[in-house]
Design a protein around this motif. Sequence first.
Motif, mmCIF file in Angstrom:
data_model
loop_
_atom_site.group_PDB
_atom_site.id
_atom_site.type_symbol
_atom_site.label_atom_id
_atom_site.label_comp_id
_atom_site.label_asym_id
_atom_site.label_seq_id
_atom_site.Cartn_x
_atom_site.Cartn_y
_atom_site.Cartn_z
ATOM 1 N N LYS A 188 -2.380 -33.491 45.352
ATOM 2 C CA LYS A 188 -4.132 -33.206 44.663
ATOM 3 C C LYS A 188 -5.141 -33.847 45.219
ATOM 4 O O LYS A 188 -6.181 -33.094 45.025
ATOM 5 C CB LYS A 188 -3.351 -33.852 43.059
ATOM 6 C CG LYS A 188 -2.476 -32.529 42.308
ATOM 7 C CD LYS A 188 -1.986 -32.631 41.030
ATOM 8 C CE LYS A 188 -1.412 -31.898 40.424
ATOM 9 N NZ LYS A 188 -1.399 -31.821 38.873
ATOM 10 N N PHE A 189 -5.358 -34.866 45.211
ATOM 11 C CA PHE A 189 -6.928 -35.760 45.542
ATOM 12 C C PHE A 189 -7.201 -35.573 46.890
ATOM 13 O O PHE A 189 -8.416 -35.193 47.197
ATOM 14 C CB PHE A 189 -6.443 -37.358 45.818
ATOM 15 C CG PHE A 189 -6.336 -37.986 44.140
ATOM 16 C CD1 PHE A 189 -7.926 -37.743 42.999
ATOM 17 C CD2 PHE A 189 -5.442 -38.539 43.684
ATOM 18 C CE1 PHE A 189 -8.018 -38.005 41.908
ATOM 19 C CE2 PHE A 189 -5.779 -38.963 41.950
ATOM 20 C CZ PHE A 189 -6.750 -38.799 41.040
ATOM 21 N N HIS A 190 -6.151 -34.924 47.767
ATOM 22 C CA HIS A 190 -6.384 -34.518 49.162
ATOM 23 C C HIS A 190 -7.451 -32.733 49.147
ATOM 24 O O HIS A 190 -8.719 -33.178 49.829
ATOM 25 C CB HIS A 190 -5.603 -35.441 50.090
ATOM 26 C CG HIS A 190 -5.304 -34.397 51.086
ATOM 27 N ND1 HIS A 190 -6.279 -35.348 52.361
ATOM 28 C CD2 HIS A 190 -5.056 -33.256 52.045
ATOM 29 C CE1 HIS A 190 -6.136 -34.294 53.912
ATOM 30 N NE2 HIS A 190 -5.503 -33.738 52.959
ATOM 31 N N GLU A 191 -6.626 -32.104 48.184
ATOM 32 C CA GLU A 191 -7.107 -31.124 48.444
ATOM 33 C C GLU A 191 -8.506 -31.403 47.811
ATOM 34 O O GLU A 191 -9.233 -29.701 48.411
ATOM 35 C CB GLU A 191 -5.740 -30.068 47.792
ATOM 36 C CG GLU A 191 -4.560 -29.852 48.692
ATOM 37 C CD GLU A 191 -3.680 -29.024 47.530
ATOM 38 O OE1 GLU A 191 -4.262 -28.616 46.867
ATOM 39 O OE2 GLU A 191 -2.949 -28.943 48.103
ATOM 40 N N ALA A 192 -8.566 -31.819 46.685
ATOM 41 C CA ALA A 192 -10.125 -31.139 45.757
ATOM 42 C C ALA A 192 -10.937 -32.436 46.655
ATOM 43 O O ALA A 192 -11.726 -31.831 46.515
ATOM 44 C CB ALA A 192 -9.591 -32.970 44.759
ATOM 45 N N ASN A 197 -14.818 -32.436 47.034
ATOM 46 C CA ASN A 197 -14.581 -33.653 45.675
ATOM 47 C C ASN A 197 -14.732 -33.178 44.058
ATOM 48 O O ASN A 197 -14.620 -32.831 43.211
ATOM 49 C CB ASN A 197 -15.793 -34.574 45.861
ATOM 50 C CG ASN A 197 -14.953 -35.316 46.704
ATOM 51 O OD1 ASN A 197 -14.099 -35.738 46.578
ATOM 52 N ND2 ASN A 197 -16.685 -35.265 47.459
ATOM 53 N N THR A 198 -13.610 -31.933 44.047
ATOM 54 C CA THR A 198 -13.464 -30.961 42.822
ATOM 55 C C THR A 198 -12.489 -31.919 41.579
ATOM 56 O O THR A 198 -11.829 -32.855 42.478
ATOM 57 C CB THR A 198 -12.798 -29.708 42.705
ATOM 58 O OG1 THR A 198 -11.595 -30.166 43.384
ATOM 59 C CG2 THR A 198 -13.570 -29.098 43.119
ATOM 60 N N PRO A 199 -12.293 -31.814 40.084
ATOM 61 C CA PRO A 199 -12.248 -32.887 39.621
ATOM 62 C C PRO A 199 -10.625 -32.758 39.467
ATOM 63 O O PRO A 199 -10.174 -31.566 40.439
ATOM 64 C CB PRO A 199 -12.638 -31.966 38.353
ATOM 65 C CG PRO A 199 -13.753 -31.348 38.440
ATOM 66 C CD PRO A 199 -14.016 -30.815 39.332
ATOM 67 N N VAL A 200 -10.020 -33.774 39.698
ATOM 68 C CA VAL A 200 -7.497 -33.508 38.923
ATOM 69 C C VAL A 200 -7.653 -33.389 38.476
ATOM 70 O O VAL A 200 -8.117 -34.591 37.856
ATOM 71 C CB VAL A 200 -7.600 -34.376 40.812
ATOM 72 C CG1 VAL A 200 -6.164 -34.544 40.368
ATOM 73 C CG2 VAL A 200 -8.661 -33.874 42.089
ATOM 74 N N THR A 201 -6.624 -32.260 37.903
ATOM 75 C CA THR A 201 -6.325 -32.440 36.800
ATOM 76 C C THR A 201 -4.890 -33.464 37.136
ATOM 77 O O THR A 201 -4.220 -32.424 37.408
ATOM 78 C CB THR A 201 -6.343 -30.761 36.029
ATOM 79 O OG1 THR A 201 -7.065 -31.071 35.167
ATOM 80 C CG2 THR A 201 -5.268 -31.319 34.477
ATOM 81 N N THR A 300 1.031 -44.698 53.615
ATOM 82 C CA THR A 300 1.783 -43.224 53.052
ATOM 83 C C THR A 300 0.702 -41.886 52.881
ATOM 84 O O THR A 300 1.235 -41.157 53.428
ATOM 85 C CB THR A 300 2.507 -43.348 51.498
ATOM 86 O OG1 THR A 300 3.185 -44.188 50.995
ATOM 87 C CG2 THR A 300 3.095 -41.898 51.379
ATOM 88 N N TYR A 301 -0.235 -42.639 52.636
ATOM 89 C CA TYR A 301 -1.163 -41.441 53.049
ATOM 90 C C TYR A 301 -1.583 -41.135 54.575
ATOM 91 O O TYR A 301 -2.245 -40.063 55.322
ATOM 92 C CB TYR A 301 -2.699 -42.000 52.222
ATOM 93 C CG TYR A 301 -3.711 -40.963 52.788
ATOM 94 C CD1 TYR A 301 -3.591 -39.332 51.919
ATOM 95 C CD2 TYR A 301 -5.155 -41.017 53.031
ATOM 96 C CE1 TYR A 301 -4.755 -38.815 52.061
ATOM 97 C CE2 TYR A 301 -6.790 -40.244 53.150
ATOM 98 C CZ TYR A 301 -6.075 -38.790 52.447
ATOM 99 O OH TYR A 301 -6.940 -37.515 52.994
ATOM 100 N N GLU A 302 -1.611 -42.350 55.422
ATOM 101 C CA GLU A 302 -1.582 -42.042 56.968
ATOM 102 C C GLU A 302 -0.991 -41.410 57.618
ATOM 103 O O GLU A 302 -1.134 -40.121 57.977
ATOM 104 C CB GLU A 302 -1.714 -43.357 57.146
ATOM 105 C CG GLU A 302 -2.436 -42.979 58.703
ATOM 106 C CD GLU A 302 -2.216 -45.278 59.848
ATOM 107 O OE1 GLU A 302 -2.268 -44.765 60.476
ATOM 108 O OE2 GLU A 302 -2.087 -45.878 58.785
ATOM 109 N N TRP A 303 0.457 -41.504 56.826
ATOM 110 C CA TRP A 303 1.439 -40.616 57.380
ATOM 111 C C TRP A 303 1.378 -39.261 56.604
ATOM 112 O O TRP A 303 1.590 -38.465 57.979
ATOM 113 C CB TRP A 303 2.994 -41.436 56.996
ATOM 114 C CG TRP A 303 3.927 -40.369 56.835
ATOM 115 C CD1 TRP A 303 4.753 -40.421 58.386
ATOM 116 C CD2 TRP A 303 4.620 -39.297 56.777
ATOM 117 N NE1 TRP A 303 5.673 -39.553 57.971
ATOM 118 C CE2 TRP A 303 5.607 -38.870 57.298
ATOM 119 C CE3 TRP A 303 4.201 -38.699 55.129
ATOM 120 C CZ2 TRP A 303 7.000 -38.166 57.456
ATOM 121 C CZ3 TRP A 303 5.321 -37.614 55.473
ATOM 122 C CH2 TRP A 303 6.204 -37.570 56.576
#
Length: 316
Positions: A188-192, A197-201, A300-303
Amino acid sequence: MDLSTKIYIAGHKGMVGSAVWRALTKQGYTNLIGKTSKELDLRNQQAVTDFYAIERPDVVIDAAAKVGGILANNDYPYQFLMENMQIQNNLIDGAYQAGINKFIFLGSSCIYPKFAPQPLKEEYLLTDSLEPTNEWYAIAKITGVKACQAIRKQFGKDYVSLMPTNLYGFFDNFDLQTSHVLPAMIRKFHEAKLNGNTPVTLWGSGTPMREFLFVDDMAEAVVYALENILPEHLYNVGSGTDVTIKELAETIQKAVGHQGEILWDATKPDGTPRKLMDVSKMKEVGWQFSTELNEGIAKTYEWFLENIESFKQVKI
């Protein structure tokens, strides 16, 4: 344990099973067996019986399960109960019938009661009611723990159950419909971030507390259980520390580099208010975790970034 010992890892393509495979390979084990679900349907008792008769492994590590988060457990209760029982019953009873003396069963911290005292001790099992949103999976896993305990008690075999806390890491599931909280947040944070940098719910209030363990640490615990005879049938495996879901979100947001707002949807369920494992028994026998949460999330994010095109469950 001889490095040529024949070890069958059920679920070797999953997040936990693949981490166990990596850890054993790193230790120098040379006789590992793995079968995909297409090659061996673990829900089929005869297929599992035939597999044991042909391959004759010395050790079985059961990392196979139908898994998912709150949403998936809520939507598919029958499958989470029945398929997990079929998988583990076939593996455990098949191993006993085949004369296999060492079996490592992997479960989940959700086996403990919803409102059990914190931190969760092994002896709290079956002392109160479960969290309703994942009781189907929990009941299945409890039966696996008790089956291994019964074999250990009645027949003296080295069947041990390891209950990990919330796991994350390489080969995690990033599908937003079926994933757990940490990988779902990463996606979710990656896509946002990609969308300006749209809000993440995020679900719930952010106040529940959760413990997380990097999956490669879990794999090291499995190797430890493999190479040692543990005196009891059930052990918690975790870090022994927890964070709020809000703190988790902020940690992931920082690792991903998202600079937007975090919104909380309090109409969605929080689940269990707190789940912290008492890991003192594993410490007493000589094992403890090594990867801190910040480091594990960064890895994990790097992977995730490296595998974003090839990983089948990441469809961005």
